[in-house]
Write an enzyme that holds these catalytic residues in place. Sequence first.
Site, PDB file in Angstrom:
ATOM      1  N   LYS A  45      -1.749   7.551 -11.330  1.00 10.88           N
ATOM      2  CA  LYS A  45      -0.927   7.515 -10.112  1.00 10.88           C
ATOM      3  C   LYS A  45      -0.088   6.226 -10.081  1.00 10.88           C
ATOM      4  CE  LYS A  45      -4.952   5.590  -7.744  1.00 10.88           C
ATOM      5  NZ  LYS A  45      -6.150   5.932  -6.965  1.00 10.88           N
ATOM      6  N   TYR A 265      11.642 -24.092  -1.487  1.00 10.26           N
ATOM      7  CA  TYR A 265      11.729 -23.766  -0.058  1.00 10.26           C
ATOM      8  C   TYR A 265      10.581 -24.385   0.731  1.00 10.26           C
ATOM      9  CZ  TYR A 265      15.244 -20.048  -0.603  1.00 10.26           C
ATOM     10  OH  TYR A 265      16.381 -19.326  -0.842  1.00 10.26           O
TER      11      TYR A 265
HETATM   12  C1  PLP Z   1      -7.278   5.509  -7.671  1.00  9.93           C
HETATM   13  C2  PLP Z   1      -8.452   6.385  -7.776  1.00  9.93           C
HETATM   14  C3  PLP Z   1      -9.307   6.308  -8.883  1.00  9.93           C
HETATM   15  C4  PLP Z   1      -9.205   5.219  -9.930  1.00  9.93           C
HETATM   16  O1  PLP Z   1      -9.736   4.025  -9.392  1.00  9.93           O
HETATM   17  P1  PLP Z   1      -9.813   2.678 -10.264  1.00  9.93           P
HETATM   18  O2  PLP Z   1     -10.554   1.731  -9.400  1.00  9.93           O
HETATM   19  O3  PLP Z   1      -8.405   2.247 -10.492  1.00  9.93           O
HETATM   20  O4  PLP Z   1     -10.500   3.009 -11.513  1.00  9.93           O
HETATM   21  C5  PLP Z   1     -10.318   7.267  -8.997  1.00  9.93           C
HETATM   22  N1  PLP Z   1     -10.492   8.200  -8.048  1.00  9.93           N
HETATM   23  C6  PLP Z   1      -9.706   8.290  -6.949  1.00  9.93           C
HETATM   24  C7  PLP Z   1      -9.973   9.327  -5.921  1.00  9.93           C
HETATM   25  C8  PLP Z   1      -8.671   7.378  -6.769  1.00  9.93           C
HETATM   26  O5  PLP Z   1      -7.918   7.437  -5.668  1.00  9.93           O
END
Ligand code: PLP
Length: 376
Positions: A45, A265
Amino acid sequence: MIDPFTGPPDLETGSRLTIDLGALQSNWKHLASCAGEAECAAVVKADAYGIGIRPAVRALWQAGARTFFVALPFEARAVREELPDAAIYVLGGLAPGSSPILAEIKAHPVLGSLPEIDEWELFAKENGIAGEAAIHVDTGMNRLGLSFAETQDVAKRYAGGNLAFRPSLIMSHLACGEDADHPLTEHQIESFGNVAADFPGVPASLANSAGTLQGGAFVFDLCRPGIALYGGHPLGGDNPLKPVVLFDARVIQVREVDEGETVGYGATETARRPSRVAVVSAGYADGFMRAAGSSDDRRGADAIVAGKRCPLIGRVSMDLIAVDVTDLAPDAVRRGDFVTLIGDGITIDEVGARANTIGYEILTGLGSRFARIYIG
Ligand SMILES: *Cc1c(COP(=O)(O)O)cnc(C)c1O
């Protein structure tokens, strides 16, 4: 073919992102070995956590991954275009009216509420399709997922042959999987095991990266690592994973700063000695968080300059970062040299910690102004 060079050309921008697809593959293989007999999927994702979803899934498929998780349908579409035979799950739920889109992409929704289940069942019935989908059960995260009572109901209908779609996965998500001794983690493992037993023959999945790396009771039938694929180490300590991302940026100029003068800044950091400062072409607009800046009161992030760690000096600006290079030999760094902000021993987790956040946010926040170079 994926063009190994994307983003603006090198000389039209100030920073580079070098993405090591060989390291990504080797991390997946490590996680697959942690998963043992279980299947090791890949969570891709958010543009594969910022590294580029298309090159990432091609490399992961080549390494052996066959099941992919995204958050949104358009991400599923990108994976499908690259991988005609992959199983793709959409974690973000079934948005009203989106069933035909998922069916067209041949992506499986992750159904996490009764209205989603109803809508998908109706769609499967009306179109005479098997309608493979995951069922998401909430075991304590209180984010997405069916309650235990709702799940039992669905399980009964499944057992009685009265479910109009085929559950291809039963899953839940860990709230604090990095802490195996946390009472919630123990509760999640145990209650998920009970729920999964109500769906005989349906593969079960609980583990994220933290769970996969710990193995054992976390594993079930399918693991869903994300961050660890990209080199992040949710457990802390010795990191068995390889860094995937190298972020370096060009030195625009090197300047002398008198003792007592301030840098950047807000004049938040005062030179305590006659100093030399390298001004580098990257900033918070590139995802190098402003919170990782330095001040008289708080140490910021480091950079690697000519092979040595040097501290940032003053705030991170939108397009510029100042690095204190006083401790290097006078000619060690010059205009046009590249300075490493992530990589060469500076991990995403370290930068996250210096910015009061986590490696996940650093990775997914990396912007679009980089020259991107895919290697390995
Ligand atoms: C993002 C996500 C993962 C992966 O999690 P990580 O901590 O990046 O390994 C797995 N399952 C679900 C439902 C997620 O939303």
